[in-house]
Write an enzyme that holds these catalytic residues in place. Structure first.
Site, PDB file in Angstrom:
ATOM      1  N   LYS A 200       0.812  -1.204   0.000  1.00 49.84           N
ATOM      2  CA  LYS A 200       0.000   0.000   0.000  1.00 49.84           C
ATOM      3  C   LYS A 200       0.847   1.256   0.000  1.00 49.84           C
ATOM      4  CE  LYS A 200      -2.983  -2.139   3.400  1.00 49.84           C
ATOM      5  NZ  LYS A 200      -3.448  -2.002   4.778  1.00 49.84           N
ATOM      6  N   GLY A 201       2.081   1.145   0.435  1.00 49.88           N
ATOM      7  CA  GLY A 201       2.914   2.314   0.707  1.00 49.88           C
ATOM      8  C   GLY A 201       2.993   3.367  -0.382  1.00 49.88           C
TER       9      GLY A 201
ATOM     10  N   GLU B 221       7.344   2.925  -6.266  1.00 46.48           N
ATOM     11  CA  GLU B 221       7.500   2.392  -4.906  1.00 46.48           C
ATOM     12  C   GLU B 221       7.697   3.530  -3.904  1.00 46.48           C
ATOM     13  OE1 GLU B 221       6.796   0.478  -2.755  1.00 46.48           O
ATOM     14  OE2 GLU B 221       8.135  -1.251  -2.631  1.00 46.48           O
TER      15      GLU B 221
ATOM     16  N   ASP C   7      14.419  -0.429   0.760  1.00 46.34           N
ATOM     17  CA  ASP C   7      15.127  -0.628   2.022  1.00 46.34           C
ATOM     18  C   ASP C   7      16.135  -1.765   1.827  1.00 46.34           C
ATOM     19  OD1 ASP C   7      15.582  -0.346   4.814  1.00 46.34           O
ATOM     20  OD2 ASP C   7      14.074  -1.837   5.295  1.00 46.34           O
TER      21      ASP C   7
ATOM     22  N   LYS D  77      16.995   3.991   0.834  1.00 50.58           N
ATOM     23  CA  LYS D  77      17.816   3.845   2.040  1.00 50.58           C
ATOM     24  C   LYS D  77      18.960   2.889   1.703  1.00 50.58           C
ATOM     25  CE  LYS D  77      14.650   2.923   5.472  1.00 50.58           C
ATOM     26  NZ  LYS D  77      14.161   2.380   6.765  1.00 50.58           N
TER      27      LYS D  77
ATOM     28  N   PHE E 205      13.907   4.888  10.492  1.00 48.50           N
ATOM     29  CA  PHE E 205      12.566   4.415  10.149  1.00 48.50           C
ATOM     30  C   PHE E 205      11.690   5.643   9.965  1.00 48.50           C
ATOM     31  CE2 PHE E 205       8.441   2.504  10.285  1.00 48.50           C
ATOM     32  CZ  PHE E 205       8.650   1.355   9.535  1.00 48.50           C
ATOM     33  N   VAL E 206      11.099   5.750   8.782  1.00 49.46           N
ATOM     34  CA  VAL E 206      10.328   6.951   8.457  1.00 49.46           C
ATOM     35  C   VAL E 206       8.846   6.634   8.231  1.00 49.46           C
ATOM     36  CG1 VAL E 206      12.271   8.268   7.533  1.00 49.46           C
ATOM     37  CG2 VAL E 206      10.981   6.776   5.999  1.00 49.46           C
TER      38      VAL E 206
ATOM     39  N   ASP F 186       3.953   3.715   6.529  1.00 53.61           N
ATOM     40  CA  ASP F 186       3.289   3.470   7.809  1.00 53.61           C
ATOM     41  C   ASP F 186       4.195   2.845   8.858  1.00 53.61           C
ATOM     42  OD1 ASP F 186       3.453   0.886   6.427  1.00 53.61           O
ATOM     43  OD2 ASP F 186       2.195   0.147   8.054  1.00 53.61           O
TER      44      ASP F 186
ATOM     45  N   ARG G 237       0.147   6.937   7.505  1.00 55.94           N
ATOM     46  CA  ARG G 237       0.197   7.082   6.049  1.00 55.94           C
ATOM     47  C   ARG G 237      -0.368   8.443   5.635  1.00 55.94           C
ATOM     48  NH1 ARG G 237       1.285   1.929   3.992  1.00 55.94           N
ATOM     49  NH2 ARG G 237       0.348   0.169   5.087  1.00 55.94           N
TER      50      ARG G 237
HETATM   51  P1  IMP Z   1      12.480  -3.929   1.266  1.00 53.33           P
HETATM   52  O1  IMP Z   1      11.918  -5.151   0.609  1.00 53.33           O
HETATM   53  O2  IMP Z   1      13.260  -4.259   2.503  1.00 53.33           O
HETATM   54  O3  IMP Z   1      13.246  -3.026   0.334  1.00 53.33           O
HETATM   55  O4  IMP Z   1      11.291  -3.154   1.915  1.00 53.33           O
HETATM   56  C1  IMP Z   1      10.429  -2.423   1.232  1.00 53.33           C
HETATM   57  C2  IMP Z   1       9.200  -2.165   2.040  1.00 53.33           C
HETATM   58  O5  IMP Z   1       9.431  -2.115   3.450  1.00 53.33           O
HETATM   59  C3  IMP Z   1       8.687  -0.803   1.675  1.00 53.33           C
HETATM   60  O6  IMP Z   1       7.859  -0.874   0.543  1.00 53.33           O
HETATM   61  C4  IMP Z   1       7.968  -0.391   2.934  1.00 53.33           C
HETATM   62  O7  IMP Z   1       6.655  -0.881   2.909  1.00 53.33           O
HETATM   63  C5  IMP Z   1       8.728  -1.066   4.048  1.00 53.33           C
HETATM   64  N1  IMP Z   1       9.682  -0.119   4.689  1.00 53.33           N
HETATM   65  C6  IMP Z   1      11.027  -0.124   4.610  1.00 53.33           C
HETATM   66  N2  IMP Z   1      11.583   0.887   5.300  1.00 53.33           N
HETATM   67  C7  IMP Z   1      10.543   1.579   5.811  1.00 53.33           C
HETATM   68  C8  IMP Z   1      10.460   2.779   6.623  1.00 53.33           C
HETATM   69  O8  IMP Z   1      11.447   3.428   6.999  1.00 53.33           O
HETATM   70  N3  IMP Z   1       9.202   3.172   6.937  1.00 53.33           N
HETATM   71  C9  IMP Z   1       8.073   2.517   6.540  1.00 53.33           C
HETATM   72  N4  IMP Z   1       8.110   1.411   5.789  1.00 53.33           N
HETATM   73  C10 IMP Z   1       9.335   0.941   5.424  1.00 53.33           C
HETATM   74 MG    MG Z   2       5.685  -0.775   0.603  1.00 47.97          MG
END
Ligand code: IMP
Ligand code: MG
Length: 182
Positions: free
Chosen positions: A50-51, A106, A110, A138, A159-160, A166, A172
């Site tokens: 959903k982000g 996206e 992260d 990040k 963490f943002v 969220d 959100r």
């Molecule tokens: P990844 O697969 O670890 O790159 O994570 C991606 C997903 O983790 C993002 O689409 C977010 O939903 C969540 N996420 C990663 N870091 C944060 C943050 O700092 N705040 C909120 N959601 C995060």
């Molecule tokens: Mg997301």
């Protein structure tokens, strides 16, 4: 996690990292760039739910050439604020991507796991082209080798929350990006 008062809601907002104005300017510039690069063939903006829904809504309106939107949901499993390393596609895209220039939209990259999986899946379906635009990156946290073609803001390992991002489904709705405080 359940928040039942305004003061409790506000106490976790540590500081504004990126203002609504800064976001607006960066999103408008990104929309202009996508519009200028258009070659006349269909564009599909693929939002990873959903982000990314807030970013998608603004980016879509910053593009002034024909473009369509599609939705996909991917869940990366979180233990509090830490990724535990599993990505699952919980809702697939309705469109046949072979007719489109696909732009994956996206909220944040992260560890890179979510996008690396989604990118591989959509690439395997033979789009005209494929690229990733993310609001936030990040890079310090990367665990898989993945680099988005475009990141509007690069942030440190914090963490943002806000603008679609969220913590436990809350925050959100903030119009800016803030640092979350326990
Ligand atoms: P990844 O697969 O670890 O790159 O994570 C991606 C997903 O983790 C993002 O689409 C977010 O939903 C969540 N996420 C990663 N870091 C944060 C943050 O700092 N705040 C909120 N959601 C995060
Ligand atoms: Mg997301």
């Amino acid at each position: 996690m359940e928040i039942s008062s305004v003061s409790e809601f506000e106490k976790h907002i540590s500081r504004v990292l990126i203002s609504a104005k800064q976001i607006e300017e960066a999103v408008k510039a990104a929309g202009r760039e996508i519009s200028e690069q258009w070659d006349g063939r269909p564009i599909l903006l693929v939002s990873i739910l959903k982000g990314s829904f807030v970013f998608l809504a603004d980016l879509n309106r910053a593009i002034n050439v024909p473009c369509e939107v599609g939705f996909m949901a991917a869940k990366s499993y979180y233990d509090g604020t830490e990724s535990v390393g599993e990505v699952k596609i919980t809702m697939d895209l309705a469109q046949d991507v072979s007719k489109y220039h696909v732009i994956i939209v996206e909220d944040i990259v992260d560890t890179g796991r979510t996008l690396s999986d989604v990118y591989k899946l959509l690439s395997s379906r033979g789009p005209l082209s494929i690229k990733v635009i993310t609001l936030l990156d990040k890079p310090e946290r990367r665990l898989v080798d993945f680099k988005p073609e475009k990141a509007l803001f690069t942030i440190p390992d914090l963490f943002v929350i806000g603008y679609g991002l969220d913590l436990g489904e809350y925050y959100r709705n903030l119009p800016y990006i803030a640092e979350y405080k326990e």
